[in-house]
Write an enzyme that holds these catalytic residues in place. Structure first.
Site, short mmCIF file in Angstrom:
data_model
loop_
_atom_site.label_atom_id
_atom_site.label_comp_id
_atom_site.label_asym_id
_atom_site.label_seq_id
_atom_site.Cartn_x
_atom_site.Cartn_y
_atom_site.Cartn_z
N GLY A 34 0.79 -1.22 0.00
CA GLY A 34 0.00 0.00 0.00
C GLY A 34 0.82 1.27 0.00
CB CYS A 246 -24.70 -12.76 -20.41
SG CYS A 246 -24.08 -11.97 -18.92
CB CYS A 268 -21.28 -7.86 -18.55
SG CYS A 268 -22.25 -9.14 -17.77
CB CYS A 274 -20.69 -10.21 -21.20
SG CYS A 274 -22.41 -9.92 -21.62
#
Lengths: 294, 198
Positions: A34, A246, A268, A274
């Site tokens: 991080g 989908c 999607c 998808c």
């Protein structure tokens, strides 16, 4: 010498000293999850904002046996994704794919694939502004010190102001996370929908910011917690309807405007996911019937 | 004047450096889980092929390298590293970006090496420790990169090693990072790892 691509660039475009410098930054980034490691980002043959940071990280990590996938907002077929895929095909001669499961390195702009990632995969994020505190404190000297002291009160105030104004945390993308209990990190402008996928992810996650010259990382199996409050717990977006193509639910959907009379559909954002579902026979309400070309 | 033949570096500098870096990257991403490191080098003793490969892949003119007494005693080692990497050899562990330790048993702790600052914790030394082999027991490790906890061991390591690691962890985000190399493998112990008893 090993087989080089026809154009006489070094393998994966960057010179070896640049790669070593980036590699050293990546190793330190992994050791300090991080934390944004400064690095001497080079100019790339593409404009800032088009993924120069991600491209440099990918170039430093990439080997001849890798299979590369590049997505832009989840899609394999948009300009940025096609250009970067072509760049590495040309300069490194690596195999590319659009299938999440076949890729060993996935460079991404603003999405995490819907298909769960695995231990041998590397996800490389393109990052525009790596400093989560930047819009709260413009001075680099100050934000650096805030990170050193783990002083993140400012970020909580920002989220609280969201609640005071809107009644809920209105931040929907680039939602700040705390990595391994220490550094607060900008996950790049992924929708907050994707934040839970970062937590305890088996894949290695690398972040490259070219213009801002920062590299950071999340090792596999690392805790990534989205900042929130006890009485306002972190929540992801929900969609009223499944994907129109989908019929998938529980995935991130893009709104597509169909005409100038308010017609729209939600599909999607992950095109590979998808397409896979449609090939398996799933049909949404606006999909072409099975057997017909889309 | 006497001339000695200089041991060669990577046969394919681009791809071998990439392979060695990837092993080191996965080693630090998966602490305590040794990664395969294929090396085709015959560096001057007592520098091991694995440590030499890591140095060739990661060091250059930007990274002062510290050598422990065993390595510093052999001029050929410094010559080898200087020629192939261009890295300055330093006698001050506090300014070293990399430190190569051929005799881990002679190590007297980590505190002499650069620890990084609170503002720039990345400006710390990476220690490359030459070891003979690895084991999946010895001490338990926890931390980023590890699913749950795992056992890890390497030989030879001094008796105080777990205590040094604990002190190093307490400094987080400052601290040194370790790459242990030997037997065709490299294992990473980044500063983020916590040792949890034997």
């Amino acid at each position: 010498m090993s087989a080089m691509p026809e154009i006489s660039y070094n393998f994966a475009y960057l010179d070896e000293q640049t790669k070593r410098m980036i590699r050293r930054a990546i190793l330190k980034a992994i050791a300090i999850p991080g934390y944004q490691v400064p690095f001497a980002a080079r100019e790339m043959p593409m404009p800032y904002g088009w993924g120069t940071g991600g491209v440099q990280v990918t170039a430093a990590v990439l080997g001849p046996d890798d299979v590369l996938k590049v997505i832009d907002q989840g899609a394999d077929d948009t300009t940025n994704a096609v250009a970067i895929r072509g760049f590495f095909e040309k300069t490194a001669g690596v195999a590319t794919t659009t299938a999440t499961t076949e890729a060993s390195i996935i460079q991404t702009r603003h999405r995490i694939p819907e298909t769960a990632l695995t231990e041998n995969q590397i996800l490389v994020y393109q990052v525009p502004i790596p400093e989560p505190l930047r819009f709260l404190e413009p001075r680099e000297t100050e934000t650096r010190q805030l990170h050193a002291l783990a002083e993140y009160g400012l970020m909580h105030v920002k989220l609280y102001e969201d609640i005071a104004r809107h009644g809920h945390i209105a931040t929907t993308y680039a939602y700040p996370v705390e990595v391994a209990g220490r550094y607060v990190m900008d996950p790049s402008p992924i929708p907050k929908f994707d934040n839970p996928k970062m937590d305890d992810c088996p894949a290695l996650q690398l972040f490259g910011a070219g213009r801002e010259k920062r590299i950071y990382a999340i090792p596999p199996y690392t805790s990534v917690r989205s900042l929130d409050f006890e009485d306002h717990p972190f929540k992801v977006q929900r969609f009223a309807k499944p994907c129109a193509l989908c019929a998938a639910t529980g995935v991130y959907l893009d709104e597509v405007i169909l005409d100038d009379r308010g017609g729209r559909m939600f599909v999607c954002s992950d095109t590979d996911f998808c397409n896979d579902r449609q090939e398996q026979g799933h049909r949404g309400e606006m999909a072409a019937p099975a057997g017909e070309a889309a | 004047m006497q001339t000695q033949e200089l041991a060669r570096g990577f046969a394919d500098p681009v791809l071998e450096a990439q392979g060695v870096f990837r092993a080191a990257m996965w080693a630090l991403s998966r602490p305590g889980q040794p990664q395969e490191l294929t090396v085709d080098l015959v560096p001057p003793a007592p520098l091991s092929p694995e440590a030499a490969a890591l140095a060739l892949a990661l060091c250059d003119y930007e990274t002062p390298v510290f050598l422990d007494a065993a390595l510093a005693a052999e001029r050929a080692v410094a010559d080898f590293l200087r020629f192939h990497t261009g890295a300055p050899i330093t006698e001050d562990p506090g300014e070293a970006r990399f430190a190569i330790i051929a005799s881990p048993m002679e190590l007297r702790g980590f505190s002499a090496f650069a620890q990084g600052s609170p503002d720039f914790p990345d400006a710390s030394t990476t220690l490359i420790l030459q070891v003979a082999g690895f084991a999946d027991h010895g001490f338990m490790l926890e931390g980023p990169g590890i699913k749950g906890r795992i056992g890890f061991g390497a030989t030879p390591l001094p008796g105080d090693f777990p205590a040094w690691m604990a002190a190093n962890r307490a400094l987080f985000p400052r601290g040194i990072d370790l790459l242990l190399a030997g037997a065709g493998q490299v294992a990473g112990l980044p500063r983020s790892v916590a040792i949890k008893g034997a």
